[in-house]
Design a protein around this motif. Structure first.
Motif: not given
Lengths: 275, 275
Positions: B71-76, B174-178, B204-214
């Motif tokens: 699991q991890g955010m985009d590009t992790s 594994c959480m890929l922590n980028v 992906d940019l939409e999710d990036r804006k929600l980084w703190a919530q993720y």
């Protein structure tokens, strides 16, 4: 020693569609494509690397797929081919499907149902370790279905494969042609090496007794189902290294024939503010 | 520079079950396990070879399986991990499952239905590229399900994973922590390199804006679902090589913990006349 071209490899191994085919005339120990074993190893290694690259491009494109069908008697090296030819291929976008005796759930449908279900996703390479051809091989030899039903299957299989190729699936069919003598050696090996013992199945000896009937069934299946869109290649398989090297040439050739490219994007640098 | 032991790697990366966990305290650029990059490469290479051997033994045994959840955010680096850690792993006995947005057929069942369906077969290694955790991550952040339903899911997931482990599935999560900064660099890369462009998705940019919530959602998921039987490991992922080297240590450790052996056979040389 030079590596045979992909065209020369195909020409040497194909069961030409529409022509008479004689399996017994194919030498299971033929070394003419790779006389030198080291050359076979070098060629295999190079092809394995290219296959991995092209697979990544096919994965990126996500529109077409490659299906590699491996058929052969026990010990002919279906697993060994998967390991050898795809040694450099990362598991992302790979699907290996081993067909065993059908389950009751599968028997409740027609014999192609489970096969269609296992067709690789768009962008993937699928490998069939055994396949729908079992339904005209073991099923025929052991009499698991009425002869008149089996007789219909060759045309059904051709229609099914035509359907797949028309829908973006490139099919490479390889018959791993191992000799009766060599099979005996390999079965004995399985009984002697601790990490091969688990593969030994006394049932294999039953099939070995039916060798001539199996060769007949293969001869018929290859003759009737080697088509322009999905030809059969008959691979001399007494030498494992050469077998892998020949199949790698065919797989690489199939991928190159797809004219893959990294997909174009509608976006370009500067289109977005990454933030 | 020496390679950290598997025990030390686990200890450094685990989110200890039953203890408070603070994701923000984990340094995405932490290099303490592999200060030296070349050492990480060497260690990865060795582990990748051992993983392939142990996989073959697990395949031969055919009784248990390994599930690696990424699991991890985009590009992790979920795809990169699959390629890197399993670079030596032949596709025989491997299953990679990428979870995308659920289909209507999947949405017609509970959220674990498709996940259970994708559990690796006995003898196989399964890799989940995303997983059932999306149902407490993107689903929570984007509000795709009612909050009270999501609240129930942590315990449901723990029960599901307990069920799997009790039935022969070893789970490595594994959480890929980028880092946010590093993600920005990698998204820009995707827009600049022809063979990465296809991966770019404006969503992906939409999710990036929600980084703190993720990050909040990850924090909760890891805290509540890191269990004794299936702990979460949080992998510093700003360095690709070190990320792969750390995950390879964990995967190897999980396989070694299974105490695999080549299966015994009831047969021995001389039992059969090969003929």
């Amino acid at each position: 020693m030079s590596t045979p071209s992909i065209v020369a490899t195909r020409r040497a191994l194909i069961a030409t569609p529409g022509k008479a085919f004689d399996l017994s005339a194919r030498d299971t120990g033929d070394k003419s494509l790779f006389e030198d074993k080291e050359n076979a190893e070098t060629s295999l290694k190079k092809d394995a690397a290219v296959i991995n690259e092209l697979k990544d491009m096919m994965y990126a494109e996500g529109k077409r797929s490659l299906l590699v069908v491996l058929q052969g008697m026990d010990t002919s090296g279906k697993s060994g081919t998967i390991k050898g030819v795809f040694s450099d291929t990362t598991p992302l976008g790979m699907e290996v499907k081993a067909f065993k005796a059908p389950s009751s759930n599968e028997l409740a449908r027609d014999y192609l149902w489970r096969v269609h279900n296992a067709v690789p996703k768009k962008g993937h390479i699928g490998i069939f370790d055994r396949s729908h051809y079992e339904d005209v091989l073991v099923v025929k030899v052991r009499g698991f279905a009425p002869a008149e039903e089996i007789e219909q299957r060759y045309a059904q299989i051709n229609a099914f494969e035509k359907h797949l190729t028309e829908n973006g699936v490139t099919i490479v069919k390889c018959m791993l042609n191992v000799g009766y003598e060599e099979q005996g050696v390999r079965l004995a090996e399985r009984l002697e090496e601790p990490h091969k013992l688990w593969k030994f199945n006394p049932g294999d000896l039953e099939d070995r007794k039916l060798w001539a009937q199996y060769m007949d069934a293969y001869q018929t299946a290859i003759t009737r189902c080697s088509t322009r869109q999905a030809p059969w290649y008959v691979i001399p398989s007494d030498s494992r290294t050469r077998r892998n090297a020949m199949i790698a040439r065919l797989v690489r050739g199939a991928l190159e024939g797809m004219k893959l490219e990294w997909p174009a994007s509608e976006y370009k640098p500067g289109d977005f503010d990454i933030g």
